[in-house]
Design an enzyme around this catalytic site. Structure first.
Site, PDB file in Angstrom:
ATOM      1  N   ASN A 191       0.820  -1.214   0.000  1.00  0.00           N
ATOM      2  CA  ASN A 191       0.000   0.000   0.000  1.00  0.00           C
ATOM      3  C   ASN A 191       0.849   1.257   0.000  1.00  0.00           C
ATOM      4  OD1 ASN A 191      -0.085   1.301   2.951  1.00  0.00           O
ATOM      5  ND2 ASN A 191       0.207  -0.894   3.094  1.00  0.00           N
ATOM      6  N   CYS A 211      13.744  11.173  -4.133  1.00  0.00           N
ATOM      7  CA  CYS A 211      12.994  10.287  -3.238  1.00  0.00           C
ATOM      8  C   CYS A 211      11.703   9.853  -3.939  1.00  0.00           C
ATOM      9  CB  CYS A 211      12.718  10.974  -1.903  1.00  0.00           C
ATOM     10  SG  CYS A 211      11.346  12.148  -1.955  1.00  0.00           S
ATOM     11  N   CYS A 230      -2.064  -1.192  -6.155  1.00  0.00           N
ATOM     12  CA  CYS A 230      -3.116  -2.026  -5.590  1.00  0.00           C
ATOM     13  C   CYS A 230      -3.353  -3.226  -6.491  1.00  0.00           C
ATOM     14  CB  CYS A 230      -4.388  -1.221  -5.420  1.00  0.00           C
ATOM     15  SG  CYS A 230      -5.551  -2.051  -4.356  1.00  0.00           S
TER      16      CYS A 230
HETATM   17 ZN   LIG Z   1      11.896  14.164  -2.788  1.00  0.00          ZN
END
Ligand SMILES: [Zn+2]
Length: 339
Positions: free
Chosen positions: A126, A166, A181
């Protein structure tokens, strides 16, 4: 150790020095489903010093096709995956310190667990948890490895704070949310391929060969014979709230997290009590039996038959209600059973 890890030590990328590092490191694996099982097994065999596995679910028959740590006996016992995984991993390599946690990887738990961790691995199903992992990784400067699969499609990306974009940055270019999902089924080899990518990256990080770490976003479709590697060096976003200069770690906002969730691709609602604490499952099972409910259990959980539905209650008061996706209804069932 000499004989056991000899083939890995002979490999130039690891060597004696690398093996010594591997034996002294701690890997945190979030999720003990398909990806979690495979990742944990490979790293346990590789001799990682300490492995912590977190999972909120228990073993069911539909898991056995791809979740390689589990057996029919685990299904019959309805063992929590974390407990079954710990037992199996200890059998595989008794030198490894294995710790298992039965429960949700909430932001609080993640912040607590991350303290002495060297690498964190994504084996969740999830997005909420992944985003919390991403924020924890940035906040505590611990690399993590994203991995996901559905159908015959898989993908992975390594995130090193300060060096790579990130996951929150990536969302600006790749629409990852929609693909997490799993409702369309899955074949086991795609799981193994993602595990191969995730564990290779982990080994590189554990031996501190940072230049070897893959910086591209890899994705593949094993049925359609497609393999893609996307350069991500330009994906880092200066205004990112998770890794940018004005970061706020939005996914660690403890107030913000949901307490009632429909589990991914299943007719199941999870309810987490607002105040968590150990409950006496034995006492609860006794009370419910007196009221005429059919109750089965093991030391970790009890399962209560409710006609078309079934409710599984864990020691921390968390419950899974199978057979519904209706949050309001599930809450009512929870109140009725838990009092
Ligand atoms: Zn970032």
């Amino acid at each position: 150790m000499d004989e056991r890890y000899s083939r890995q030590v002979l490999f130039p990328g690891i060597g004696k020095e690398g093996q010594a590092k591997i034996c002294n490191k701690h890997v945190l694996i979030i999720g003990a489903g398909a990806l979690g099982s495979g990742n944990a097994e490979i790293l346990t065999r590789a001799g990682v010093g300490k492995i912590t596995v977190v999972d909120r679910d228990y073993v069911e028959a539909s898991n056995l096709q791809r979740q390689q740590l589990y057996t029919e006996a685990d299904v019959a016992e309805r063992l929590p995956k974390a407990a079954a995984a710990e037992r199996r991993l200890r059998e595989i390599n008794s030198d490894v310190e294995v710790r298992s946690i039965i429960g949700d990887a909430t932001p609080e738990i993640l912040e607590e667990l991350i303290q002495d961790v060297d690498v964190m691995m994504d084996a969740t199903d999830n997005f909420e948890t992944r985003m919390a992992m991403n924020d924890v990784s940035q906040k505590y400067n611990v690399p993590w490895i994203y991995g996901a699969c559905v159908g015959s499609y898989g993908m992975s990306f390594s995130i090193i704070p300060g060096r790579t974009p990130c996951l929150n940055c990536l969302l600006r270019t790749i629409p990852l949310q929609g693909m997490t999902c799993d409702t369309g089924g899955i074949i086991s080899p795609v799981v193994q391929m993602v595990i191969a990518h995730q564990t290779s990256e982990t080994l590189k990080m554990l031996v501190e060969d940072w230049d070897a770490v893959r910086t591209s976003f890899v994705s593949f479709d094993l049925w359609r014979n497609q393999y893609t590697s996307l350069k991500m060096s330009k994906a880092k976003y200066a205004g990112c709230l998770s890794c940018g200069e004005e970061r706020t770690y939005p996914y660690l906002d403890h107030e913000n997290r949901t307490k009632t969730t429909v589990l991914c691709g299943r007719d199941t609602v999870q309810i987490r009590p607002s105040i968590s604490g150990e409950i006496s499952l034995e006492k609860l099972a006794g009370q419910l039996s007196t009221l005429g409910y059919s109750v089965k259990g093991n030391p970790y959980l009890i399962s209560v038959e409710l006609g078309e539905e079934r409710m599984v209650i864990f020691q921390d008061g968390r419950a899974l209600i199978h057979g519904t996706k209706d949050l309001t209804h599930a809450k009512a069932v929870y109140q009725r059973i838990m009092g």
